[in-house]
Motif scaffolding. Structure first.
Motif, PDB file in Angstrom:
ATOM      1  N   CYS A  67       0.835  -1.210   0.000  1.00 47.31           N
ATOM      2  CA  CYS A  67       0.000   0.000   0.000  1.00 47.31           C
ATOM      3  C   CYS A  67       0.866   1.256   0.000  1.00 47.31           C
ATOM      4  N   ILE A  68       1.940   1.199   0.743  1.00 50.96           N
ATOM      5  CA  ILE A  68       2.918   2.283   0.776  1.00 50.96           C
ATOM      6  C   ILE A  68       4.301   1.636   0.675  1.00 50.96           C
ATOM      7  N   PRO A  69       5.285   2.343   0.168  1.00 49.86           N
ATOM      8  CA  PRO A  69       6.595   1.726  -0.085  1.00 49.86           C
ATOM      9  C   PRO A  69       7.241   1.063   1.136  1.00 49.86           C
ATOM     10  N   GLU A  70       7.037   1.569   2.331  1.00 54.32           N
ATOM     11  CA  GLU A  70       7.702   1.040   3.519  1.00 54.32           C
ATOM     12  C   GLU A  70       6.998  -0.169   4.118  1.00 54.32           C
ATOM     13  N   SER A  71       5.827  -0.517   3.619  1.00 56.15           N
ATOM     14  CA  SER A  71       5.070  -1.616   4.232  1.00 56.15           C
ATOM     15  C   SER A  71       5.423  -2.948   3.587  1.00 56.15           C
ATOM     16  N   HIS A  72       4.967  -4.008   4.236  1.00 58.17           N
ATOM     17  CA  HIS A  72       5.187  -5.356   3.718  1.00 58.17           C
ATOM     18  C   HIS A  72       4.076  -5.724   2.747  1.00 58.17           C
ATOM     19  N   SER A  73       4.416  -6.576   1.807  1.00 53.10           N
ATOM     20  CA  SER A  73       3.413  -7.109   0.881  1.00 53.10           C
ATOM     21  C   SER A  73       2.768  -8.333   1.528  1.00 53.10           C
ATOM     22  N   VAL A  74       1.673  -8.793   0.939  1.00 51.39           N
ATOM     23  CA  VAL A  74       1.023 -10.012   1.420  1.00 51.39           C
ATOM     24  C   VAL A  74       2.007 -11.177   1.322  1.00 51.39           C
ATOM     25  N   ALA A  75       2.758 -11.261   0.236  1.00 52.82           N
ATOM     26  CA  ALA A  75       3.726 -12.346   0.076  1.00 52.82           C
ATOM     27  C   ALA A  75       4.781 -12.311   1.179  1.00 52.82           C
ATOM     28  N   GLN A  76       5.243 -11.135   1.542  1.00 58.41           N
ATOM     29  CA  GLN A  76       6.219 -11.031   2.624  1.00 58.41           C
ATOM     30  C   GLN A  76       5.610 -11.436   3.961  1.00 58.41           C
ATOM     31  N   ILE A  77       4.359 -11.085   4.182  1.00 59.24           N
ATOM     32  CA  ILE A  77       3.679 -11.505   5.413  1.00 59.24           C
ATOM     33  C   ILE A  77       3.553 -13.020   5.447  1.00 59.24           C
ATOM     34  N   VAL A  78       3.218 -13.624   4.317  1.00 60.53           N
ATOM     35  CA  VAL A  78       3.138 -15.089   4.249  1.00 60.53           C
ATOM     36  C   VAL A  78       4.506 -15.692   4.551  1.00 60.53           C
ATOM     37  N   GLY A  79       5.567 -15.117   3.992  1.00 63.78           N
ATOM     38  CA  GLY A  79       6.922 -15.591   4.286  1.00 63.78           C
ATOM     39  C   GLY A  79       7.248 -15.479   5.772  1.00 63.78           C
ATOM     40  N   HIS A  80       6.791 -14.413   6.395  1.00 59.47           N
ATOM     41  CA  HIS A  80       6.978 -14.189   7.830  1.00 59.47           C
ATOM     42  C   HIS A  80       6.222 -15.251   8.646  1.00 59.47           C
ATOM     43  N   LEU A  81       5.008 -15.559   8.247  1.00 57.79           N
ATOM     44  CA  LEU A  81       4.236 -16.608   8.927  1.00 57.79           C
ATOM     45  C   LEU A  81       4.942 -17.957   8.794  1.00 57.79           C
ATOM     46  N   ASN A 117      12.391 -11.251   1.869  1.00 57.38           N
ATOM     47  CA  ASN A 117      11.989 -10.414   0.734  1.00 57.38           C
ATOM     48  C   ASN A 117      11.466 -11.341  -0.366  1.00 57.38           C
ATOM     49  N   ILE A 118      10.169 -11.446  -0.463  1.00 59.79           N
ATOM     50  CA  ILE A 118       9.541 -12.375  -1.403  1.00 59.79           C
ATOM     51  C   ILE A 118       8.771 -11.568  -2.448  1.00 59.79           C
ATOM     52  N   ASP A 119       9.042 -11.863  -3.699  1.00 58.56           N
ATOM     53  CA  ASP A 119       8.277 -11.288  -4.798  1.00 58.56           C
ATOM     54  C   ASP A 119       7.557 -12.418  -5.509  1.00 58.56           C
ATOM     55  N   VAL A 120       6.297 -12.204  -5.778  1.00 62.86           N
ATOM     56  CA  VAL A 120       5.480 -13.195  -6.476  1.00 62.86           C
ATOM     57  C   VAL A 120       5.037 -12.570  -7.787  1.00 62.86           C
ATOM     58  N   ILE A 134      -1.183 -18.768  17.207  1.00 60.29           N
ATOM     59  CA  ILE A 134      -2.581 -18.489  16.849  1.00 60.29           C
ATOM     60  C   ILE A 134      -2.806 -16.979  16.809  1.00 60.29           C
ATOM     61  N   GLN A 135      -2.347 -16.288  17.842  1.00 62.09           N
ATOM     62  CA  GLN A 135      -2.494 -14.828  17.889  1.00 62.09           C
ATOM     63  C   GLN A 135      -1.745 -14.170  16.736  1.00 62.09           C
ATOM     64  N   HIS A 136      -0.581 -14.707  16.419  1.00 61.68           N
ATOM     65  CA  HIS A 136       0.242 -14.189  15.322  1.00 61.68           C
ATOM     66  C   HIS A 136      -0.502 -14.313  13.990  1.00 61.68           C
ATOM     67  N   ASP A 137      -1.122 -15.466  13.760  1.00 66.62           N
ATOM     68  CA  ASP A 137      -1.912 -15.658  12.538  1.00 66.62           C
ATOM     69  C   ASP A 137      -3.046 -14.639  12.458  1.00 66.62           C
ATOM     70  N   ILE A 138      -3.755 -14.456  13.558  1.00 68.94           N
ATOM     71  CA  ILE A 138      -4.899 -13.532  13.562  1.00 68.94           C
ATOM     72  C   ILE A 138      -4.415 -12.099  13.318  1.00 68.94           C
ATOM     73  N   TYR A 139      -3.340 -11.709  13.961  1.00 70.86           N
ATOM     74  CA  TYR A 139      -2.789 -10.365  13.783  1.00 70.86           C
ATOM     75  C   TYR A 139      -2.460 -10.102  12.314  1.00 70.86           C
ATOM     76  N   HIS A 140      -1.725 -11.024  11.705  1.00 67.35           N
ATOM     77  CA  HIS A 140      -1.317 -10.821  10.320  1.00 67.35           C
ATOM     78  C   HIS A 140      -2.464 -11.037   9.344  1.00 67.35           C
TER      79      HIS A 140
END
Length: 169
Positions: A42-56, A85-88, A140-146
């Motif tokens: 959404c903004i350059p400094e934020s994570h993408s959905v793919a990066q969040i999935v990689g984090h999970l 850093n994941i690009d899809v 579980i909390q981590h999944d819900i947060y992300h």
């Protein structure tokens, strides 16, 4: 008896692939995110959905390793391993990333199903000041947060791309 272990498995499953009371599960949400926005932010400094999935994935793998007895396993917060850093750029890459997430979740289920009783949950995680019960509840909390972050990113990008035909209205 594995009453608490089975309850944790149920809660993890509901959050990850089930039908939680608050809305979509992690996998249901990801199934509705088109791969073409999976790498966008959404903004350059934020994570993408793919990066969040990689984090999970990173945290699920860390938990599974710790649960399997790995003493030298570490995951430094905010490191490249924590936030890869994941690009899809294709549907195939997006599907593979989601399969990796499912595999990481499945490894946790397998380890929990191997436990003979709930005593495992009170064992301290090597090198940490919490036990396995807290680690699993934290996942579980981590999944819900992300999941909330993924939903926010999806809704913001959906507004930007509704006219492109990526989303059906």
């Amino acid at each position: 008896m594995k009453k608490m272990t089975n309850e944790i498995i149920r809660a993890m499953s509901e959050t990850f692939e089930g039908q939680p009371w608050y809305g979509d599960s992690v996998m249901r949400k990801l199934e509705n995110v088109p791969y073409v926005i999976g790498y966008k932010t959404c903004i350059p400094e934020s994570h993408s959905v793919a990066q969040i999935v990689g984090h999970l994935i990173a945290w699920k793998k860390f938990a599974a390793k710790k649960m399997s007895g790995c003493k030298d396993c570490h995951l430094e917060k905010d490191s490249e391993e924590d936030w890869p850093n994941i690009d899809v750029h294709s549907r195939e890459e997006w599907e593979e990333l989601k399969r990796e997430l499912v595999a990481a979740q499945s490894s946790i289920y397998e380890i929990l199903n191997e436990q003979e009783d709930d005593s495992f949950l009170q064992k301290k995680v090597d090198g940490k000041d919490y036990d396995f019960g807290a680690l699993l509840k934290g996942l579980i909390q981590h999944d819900i947060y992300h999941l909330g972050q993924i939903g926010l990113i999806e809704s913001q990008l959906k507004k930007k791309e509704i006219d492109s035909g990526i989303f059906r209205t």
